[in-house]
Motif scaffolding. Structure first.
Motif, PDB file in Angstrom:
ATOM      1  N   ASP A  60       1.100  -0.918  -0.119  1.00  0.00           N
ATOM      2  CA  ASP A  60       0.378  -0.005  -0.246  1.00  0.00           C
ATOM      3  C   ASP A  60       0.721   1.307   0.497  1.00  0.00           C
ATOM      4  O   ASP A  60       0.715   1.748   1.100  1.00  0.00           O
ATOM      5  CB  ASP A  60      -1.366   0.071   1.374  1.00  0.00           C
ATOM      6  CG  ASP A  60      -1.910   0.877   0.934  1.00  0.00           C
ATOM      7  OD1 ASP A  60      -1.873   1.256   0.209  1.00  0.00           O
ATOM      8  OD2 ASP A  60      -2.295   1.234   2.059  1.00  0.00           O
ATOM      9  N   GLU A  80       2.538  -8.058   7.179  1.00  0.00           N
ATOM     10  CA  GLU A  80       0.844  -8.333   6.484  1.00  0.00           C
ATOM     11  C   GLU A  80       1.161  -9.863   5.635  1.00  0.00           C
ATOM     12  O   GLU A  80       0.490  -9.772   4.602  1.00  0.00           O
ATOM     13  CB  GLU A  80       0.359  -8.204   6.241  1.00  0.00           C
ATOM     14  CG  GLU A  80      -0.282  -6.327   7.680  1.00  0.00           C
ATOM     15  CD  GLU A  80      -1.818  -5.459   7.365  1.00  0.00           C
ATOM     16  OE1 GLU A  80      -1.560  -5.888   6.091  1.00  0.00           O
ATOM     17  OE2 GLU A  80      -1.657  -4.927   7.752  1.00  0.00           O
ATOM     18  N   TYR A 130     -11.352  -0.811   8.776  1.00  0.00           N
ATOM     19  CA  TYR A 130     -11.399  -2.003   7.617  1.00  0.00           C
ATOM     20  C   TYR A 130     -13.226  -3.059   8.166  1.00  0.00           C
ATOM     21  O   TYR A 130     -13.716  -3.208   7.216  1.00  0.00           O
ATOM     22  CB  TYR A 130     -10.001  -2.457   7.684  1.00  0.00           C
ATOM     23  CG  TYR A 130      -9.197  -1.269   6.298  1.00  0.00           C
ATOM     24  CD1 TYR A 130      -9.818  -0.833   5.819  1.00  0.00           C
ATOM     25  CD2 TYR A 130      -8.058  -1.565   7.135  1.00  0.00           C
ATOM     26  CE1 TYR A 130      -9.042  -0.054   5.118  1.00  0.00           C
ATOM     27  CE2 TYR A 130      -6.902  -0.791   6.348  1.00  0.00           C
ATOM     28  CZ  TYR A 130      -7.443  -0.342   5.488  1.00  0.00           C
ATOM     29  OH  TYR A 130      -6.821   0.810   5.159  1.00  0.00           O
TER      30      TYR A 130
END
Ligand code: GCB
Ligand code: CA
Length: 855
Positions: free
Chosen positions: A148, A407, A477
């Protein structure tokens, strides 16, 4: 006797100057950042540039920024080609990969966009020189491949030309300078320092050499001199180690970052000539992570309070000068942090040095993110990148942890997929390999990894690291705010011995959006505040959580991101230009105990629209026990804050008001003053524009016009609002507008929108967008707020004041999906009302905004 000692001291004070006399034998270092030429592989034109430079300023405007090769070239003259010297070229970062030639001859390549690399260019250097560097930010065998943030291409850190004697410290050790300082043991009484140095003899004969370490205490007083003789064969590199004890070390901590300086020199013991010299700083501190007790520093419990830091700043991308990195550390310190996660990749030496000097503990990591691909060479490159990071930043006392995966299961195929076993296996295998390398390289620091919201990490063996980092976005989220607390409680119950840290948590905010009823994904300034006010007390109050790093220090560039501010991840506590958001003062109030903090948290919401009898919330962030709010010279009263904030609900006169908050801390008066403006509700009779952000609880103020679009409401007689329908939203980007958020919320299946208004001629403007066929979102978005499909290809009729204005209509007509549709109609209102009626032919009719103006 006394005189003798004095004389000695004087002589030793002179020694550095004597050293200077042999300057020609020492190390020469200078940047060669100026006077480069650059071109992308896609163009023929060479353009003059200086480094630091990135060729991806297009990432500010384009989702698909340039990924590919680019060329840098620089010519320079060396009037005296040094004889009996070695020349090195050091590049502090070239993203992602670089191939180098000097005077037409290949000197080497480097893979990895975030660490330095050095080449010995002695054999190729001459009087007139041309360096050519091919950079490529598209390589798939080099991490990161999915993440990201923007993979900025270019030579975006310094380029150095270094000259040394033929005998020198080993500059060719993975971008380090071959000197490694560690402090294997530290306590209050005594510390051990170990200095490992690698010495290279590039001469054709063997050399007898002397390595001298002078250790200066934080006050600049010489404490110890350590000497070692060695003999190095021609063309060889030798490693020597020296260990010493330092009594009563002055400890390093974020509160008092005391640094010792170590000057390491290489000498010819016969002539006394200095051959090479390098200066490093170190600090004495010890720490531990514990599953129950959390983190401790220098023997005391210590909560890690920090932020993650991305490195970009518009308009230069990642091509920042050193002073900008230092400025960031200053701002982070100012907020009360004692910790930083240097995410997601190694950053500039200037940043890490600033952590040492200003006092921030640090976690630094390499960018292995989202998934481990099955690409030949990838694992090897990861390991090299890890080694480079550790060797280059090994000597910094601020660093306590090295990380290597973030992640890593986010975009991996799930356990129900046939590809899963292979992916799981290669991920765990790479983690084991890197964990081993990390501990071999540096047994004195913790290894960390950042997991996201699944227990799979524990189940498949990625919990091999010393400290588990959790990236948790409950209430953003996914799920509700309280799910965060439950997640950590559950983890702790299952794995009570495992040290944990909240490595990410955050919510996005957009200065143009404000709400009295904030909710997740509305991107209002107020929801971000609600979110952090929930998380932080839990982190602070839970002993087993070692600490946290908020995501992110700044709003940062992600070319592929959409949401309310396309190309920007807006979870920052500071805007990208480093202006603080109000919410940063919440952290400051929570974390700074040494100074009074009092901040009227309405800098991000300085202009309101409403009635003068209506209550307007004014929030104060403070660490004082009591605050008084004074508006235009009149006291509104005193309130006692809880959780470092309090909200005054006040009425305001139209126009500007001066707000003053005041209080005292131990007898010292503190105040904060700001000017806030209340605009009256638009009056159609006066020609005002009544603009409504249909389908949203947020007021939206356009950056361009300054017009505020009011939050939506149900219709009531004498007023305005929607009749029936359901509010919806999307994070899909809206094209051909700068007012995206207006279109990202809408009402669907509404029967009508009605505004009661005196008869006359009006301009009625309708806003909408068909946001189906959305562009694929980033994996991070995890699907919240994506209702676009519901209105896909809907068709409807629209009638305003009895006149049919659109028949069998869709804002996507002509293929205009995701584009702002905005149309004005001139209407006769004969019945003291403007009613916009919708008649659905297919799908669901929808409306995102409406604006009325009396002509
Ligand atoms: C994450 C990632 C980070 C993202 C962040 C976000 O979990 O580690 O790179 O930017 O979430 O904002 O989605
Ligand atoms: Ca809207």
């Amino acid at each position: 006797m006394k005189i003798m000692t004095r004389l000695k001291t004087k002589l030793s004070a002179l020694l550095p100057f004597i050293g200077l006399l042999c300057a020609q034998a020492q190390r020469d270092m200078k940047t060669i950042n100026d006077g480069w030429f650059f071109r992308k592989a896609s163009t023929e034109n060479w353009q003059p540039v200086n480094v630091p430079h990135t060729y991806n300023l297009d990432a500010y405007s384009q989702r698909n920024y340039y990924m590919g090769k680019a060329f840098y070239r620089k010519s320079f003259v060396l009037p005296d080609v040094p004889q009996g010297k070695r020349c090195f070229l050091k590049i502090d970062a070239a993203s992602k990969a670089a191939d180098l030639t000097l005077n037409g001859q290949k000197i080497g390549s480097h893979a990895g966009g975030y660490s330095a690399f050095t080449f010995d260019i002695t054999p190729y250097i001459q009087k007139n020189n041309t360096i050519e560097i091919t950079v490529d930010n598209s390589r798939k065998d080099i991490t990161p491949i999915s993440a990201d943030f923007t993979f900025w291409g270019g030579i975006y850190r310094d380029v150095w030309l270094i000259t040394t004697s033929e005998q020198h410290f080993n500059l060719l050790n993975h971008g380090s300078d071959g000197i490694f300082i560690s402090t294997p043991h530290v306590d209050e009484k005594e510390a051990t320092i170990e200095i490992r140095s690698e010495i290279t003899n590039d001469a054709t004969e063997k050399a007898t050499l002397e390595v001298i370490h002078q250790i200066y205490d934080p006050q600049g007083k010489l404490q110890q001199t350590l000497k070692q003789l060695l003999s190095v064969k021609a063309g060889e590199t030798q490693t020597v180690r020296k260990t010493s004890a330092i009594g009563q070390p002055q400890l390093w901590s974020p509160e008092s970052p005391r640094l010792y300086e170590i000057v390491t020199t290489l000498r010819n013991p016969k002539t006394g000539m200095e051959l090479d010299r390098s200066t490093h700083k170190t600090g004495f501190r010890w720490f531990s992570f514990d599953g129950e007790k959390g983190f401790s520093l220098n023997g005391k419990p210590y909560k890690l309070r920090g932020v993650n830091r991305h490195q970009d700043q518009a308009p230069v991308g990642v091509a920042l000068d050193d002073e900008a990195h230092r400025r960031d550390i200053r701002l982070i310190k100012e907020m009360g942090c004692n910790f930083i996660r240097i995410a997601h990749y190694p950053q500039d030496d200037a940043l890490v040095e600033a952590c040492d000097e200003m006092g921030l503990l640090a976690w630094e990591e390499i960018p292995i993110i989202n998934i481990v691909p099955d690409t030949p060479g990838y694992d090897d490159n990861c390991e090299t990148n890890l080694t480079e990071m550790i060797r280059q930043h090994y000597n910094h006392p601020s660093i306590i942890a090295w990380g290597y995966m973030n992640e890593i299961l986010l975009t991996a195929p799930g356990p129900d997929r046939p590809e899963w076993p292979a992916c799981r296996e290669r991920t765990v295998k790479l983690a084991q390999r890197l964990e081993k390398t990390l501990k071999q390289e540096d047994p004195y620091r913790a290894s960390v990894m950042a997991f996201n919201m699944t227990n799979l990490y524990n189940e498949i063996g990625l919990d091999l690291v010393d400290v588990s980092g959790w990236n948790l976005y409950h209430g953003w989220y996914v799920g509700q705010l309280n799910d965060f607390n439950r997640w950590m409680e559950d983890q702790h119950a299952r794995y009570p011995k495992r040290p944990t840290i909240i490595s990410e948590w955050g919510a996005g905010s957009d200065r143009r959006l404000h709400s009295k009823h904030p909710k997740a994904f509305d991107f209002s300034i107020e929801y971000q505040q609600t979110y952090v006010e929930h998380y932080l007390p839990f982190i602070e109050g839970t002993e087993y959580i070692s600490g946290c790093t908020y995501w992110n220090f700044i709003d940062f560039n992600v070319a592929a991101r959409q949401e309310s501010m396309p190309r920007v991840n807006n979870k920052g506590l500071f805007y990208n230009d480093r202006t603080p958001k109000d919410v940063s003062y919440y952290f400051k109030a929570m974390w700074r105990k040494d100074t009074p903090v009092l901040h009227i948290a309405s800098r991000d919401w300085p202009v309101r629209t409403g009635d003068k009898n209506e209550k307007h919330p004014v929030k104060i962030y403070t660490n004082l026990d009591e605050v008084e709010l004074i508006i235009n010279g009149k006291s509104i009263g005193k309130q006692r804050p809880a959780n470092c904030h309090t909200v005054f609900n006040v009425t305001l006169p139209y126009g500007t008001s001066t707000l003053k908050a005041q209080g005292d801390k131990n007898g010292q008066m503190v105040e904060d003053v700001m000017v806030l403006r209340l605009d009256a509700m638009p009056d159609l009779a006066k020609g005002d524009e009544l603009a409504i952000n249909v389908g949203s609880d947020c007021a939206f103020t356009s950056d361009v016009s300054g017009l505020t679009w009011l939050p939506d409401q149900p219709y009531s007689k004498g007023s305005w609002g929607y009749i029936e329908g359901k509010a919806r939203s999307t994070t899909s980007e809206i094209e051909n507008t700068t007012d995206g958020p207006l279109y990202q919320t809408w009402r669907e299946n509404l029967r009508a929108y009605q505004i009661d208004a005196p008869s006359g001629t009006y301009e009625v403007e309708l806003l909408m967008a068909d946001v189906s066929r959305s562009r694929p979102q980033l994996a991070n978005l995890l699907g919240r707020g994506d209702d676009g499909q519901a209105i896909a290809d809907s068709r409807f009729n629209i009638t305003i004041c009895g006149r049919r204005v659109e028949t069998d209509f869709s804002p996507a007509d002509g293929g205009h999906y995701r584009q702002a549709f905005r149309r004005r109609y001139i209407i006769q209102n004969k019945e003291n009302k403007i009613d916009v009626l919708f008649e659905t032919l297919k799908g669901k009719c929808h409306l995102a905004g409406i604006k009325i103006r009396k002509l």
